[in-house]
Design a protein around this motif. Sequence first.
Motif, short mmCIF file in Angstrom:
data_model
loop_
_atom_site.label_atom_id
_atom_site.label_comp_id
_atom_site.label_asym_id
_atom_site.label_seq_id
_atom_site.Cartn_x
_atom_site.Cartn_y
_atom_site.Cartn_z
N HIS A 40 1.72 4.19 11.98
CA HIS A 40 3.08 4.21 11.45
C HIS A 40 3.76 5.47 11.94
CE1 HIS A 40 5.60 4.58 7.44
NE2 HIS A 40 6.32 4.76 8.51
N GLY A 72 -1.66 3.48 -0.52
CA GLY A 72 -2.04 4.77 0.03
C GLY A 72 -2.46 4.66 1.49
N TYR A 93 10.62 7.49 1.57
CA TYR A 93 11.13 6.11 1.54
C TYR A 93 10.03 5.12 1.18
CZ TYR A 93 8.74 6.58 5.91
OH TYR A 93 7.76 6.85 6.83
N CYS A 94 8.83 5.61 0.83
CA CYS A 94 7.68 4.72 0.68
C CYS A 94 7.90 3.68 -0.42
CB CYS A 94 6.43 5.51 0.34
SG CYS A 94 4.99 4.43 0.15
N ARG A 144 -1.11 5.93 8.50
CA ARG A 144 -0.21 6.90 9.15
C ARG A 144 -1.00 8.13 9.59
NH1 ARG A 144 4.85 8.42 10.30
NH2 ARG A 144 6.25 9.67 9.03
N CYS A 186 -2.11 9.64 0.12
CA CYS A 186 -1.88 9.70 1.56
C CYS A 186 -1.93 11.16 1.97
CB CYS A 186 -0.50 9.15 1.91
SG CYS A 186 -0.30 7.43 1.45
N VAL A 237 0.44 12.37 3.68
CA VAL A 237 1.85 12.73 3.65
C VAL A 237 2.52 11.87 2.59
CG1 VAL A 237 2.44 10.98 5.42
CG2 VAL A 237 3.91 12.96 5.15
N ASN A 238 3.53 12.38 1.94
CA ASN A 238 4.33 11.53 1.07
C ASN A 238 5.66 11.26 1.74
OD1 ASN A 238 2.43 11.20 -0.92
ND2 ASN A 238 3.30 12.69 -2.33
N CYS A 239 5.85 10.01 2.17
CA CYS A 239 7.09 9.63 2.82
C CYS A 239 8.08 9.26 1.73
CB CYS A 239 6.86 8.44 3.75
SG CYS A 239 5.44 8.69 4.85
S1 SF4 Z 1 4.73 5.13 3.93
FE1 SF4 Z 1 2.49 4.98 4.19
S2 SF4 Z 1 1.82 7.10 4.63
FE2 SF4 Z 1 3.88 7.23 3.81
S3 SF4 Z 1 3.58 7.59 1.60
FE3 SF4 Z 1 3.80 5.36 1.89
S4 SF4 Z 1 1.73 4.54 2.11
FE4 SF4 Z 1 1.65 6.78 2.42
#
Ligand code: SF4
Length: 344
Positions: A227, A167, A128-129, A198, A122, A124-126
């Motif tokens: 998102h 991803g 909470y993913c 996202r 991605c 960005v690395n969220c």
């Molecule tokens: S929530 Fe979506 S944008 Fe964020 S790390 Fe996970 S898959 Fe990637």
Amino acid sequence: MHNPRHLTPVALDADWRDQLRSVISDGASLLKELQLSPADVGLSEEACADFALKVPRAFVRRMQAGDPRDPLLRQVLASTDELVAAPGFGPDPTGETGSANPRAGIIHKYRGRLLLVVASGCAVNCRYCFRRHFPYSDNRNSRREWQDALDYVRDDASISEVILSGGDPLVAEDDHLAALCQDIAAIPHVQRLRVHSRMPVVLPDRVTADLLDALSPPGVQTVMVVHSNHANELDQSVGRAFGRIRERGMTLLNQAVLLAGVNDSEDALVALSESLFAHGALPYYLHLLDRVQGAAHFEVEALRARELHAGITARLPGYLVPRLVQEIAGEAAKTTLPALPRKA
Ligand code: SF4
Ligand SMILES: *Cc1c(COP(=O)(O)O)cnc(C)c1O
């Protein structure tokens, strides 16, 4: 505490690929940009080693310098909280491995629609993913292998919608997406192509004319589900990207995750819905956190979530109220949380 002008302008008008290459991937630089110290925010190198810190500069620019509790920063900061083991939090909270993963690159859990894991990374690395521990390496396909995945879709006439996921699918190159989308659109029983990304929020310059061409093959309707979790994520550059998506006639929806310390107040959720609409998107889902290992500090209890949802339902027009849902492994669809009984 103002419009952050402290950022190096390196990526301001850069091509999206350059912006992707110049994402911030170490905590020290991120905090320096924001004039914060590691101790202010509980930065953890160990958490970074488990799941890398990664955030585009275009997103950092929307954070408030000097605020250790910035809601955007909290979503991307690798923190010591992640190292605390929490009962009930595991590597695959939504049951995506095993029978839900019938072919490399496919997650098929619900009738009529399935996900293609188009990209393993991605922008960005969220933190909470729920896919932070997903076995991407078992789901990486060459072009020829994608044909095997598409055969699965061709062979199942009940599938009317294909969802590009990851991803983040928009990390993939335009020509790959164009070829894939054309192949999908050529399958007679597929009516809709959905994109879960996202990227239009965190790196809006990704939304180019070429990308939109790739995602608009003849023969299907395209739905874009972005998102965003907080109104501060939505600025003019995001609004312009949303506008380009809508000009192509795509339906534009948003899914958010309810996150402690980010958007767990009525005011934050109302502001998010109103800002989404002002920027051209409709709220679709508000997800309860999936109980993935390392994310327990983001959890909002189901009862509190229902109270918040009742609160925003009383304040917003119906079309700006997202559905409050939870992913329960093995269920036939997302589970809608029941509304709280109205107070007399
Ligand atoms: S929530 Fe979506 S944008 Fe964020 S790390 Fe996970 S898959 Fe990637
Ligand atoms: C969430 C999800 C979908 C999409 O569900 P909708 O309710 O149609 O938005 C499809 N497949 C999988 C595996 C999912 O997790």
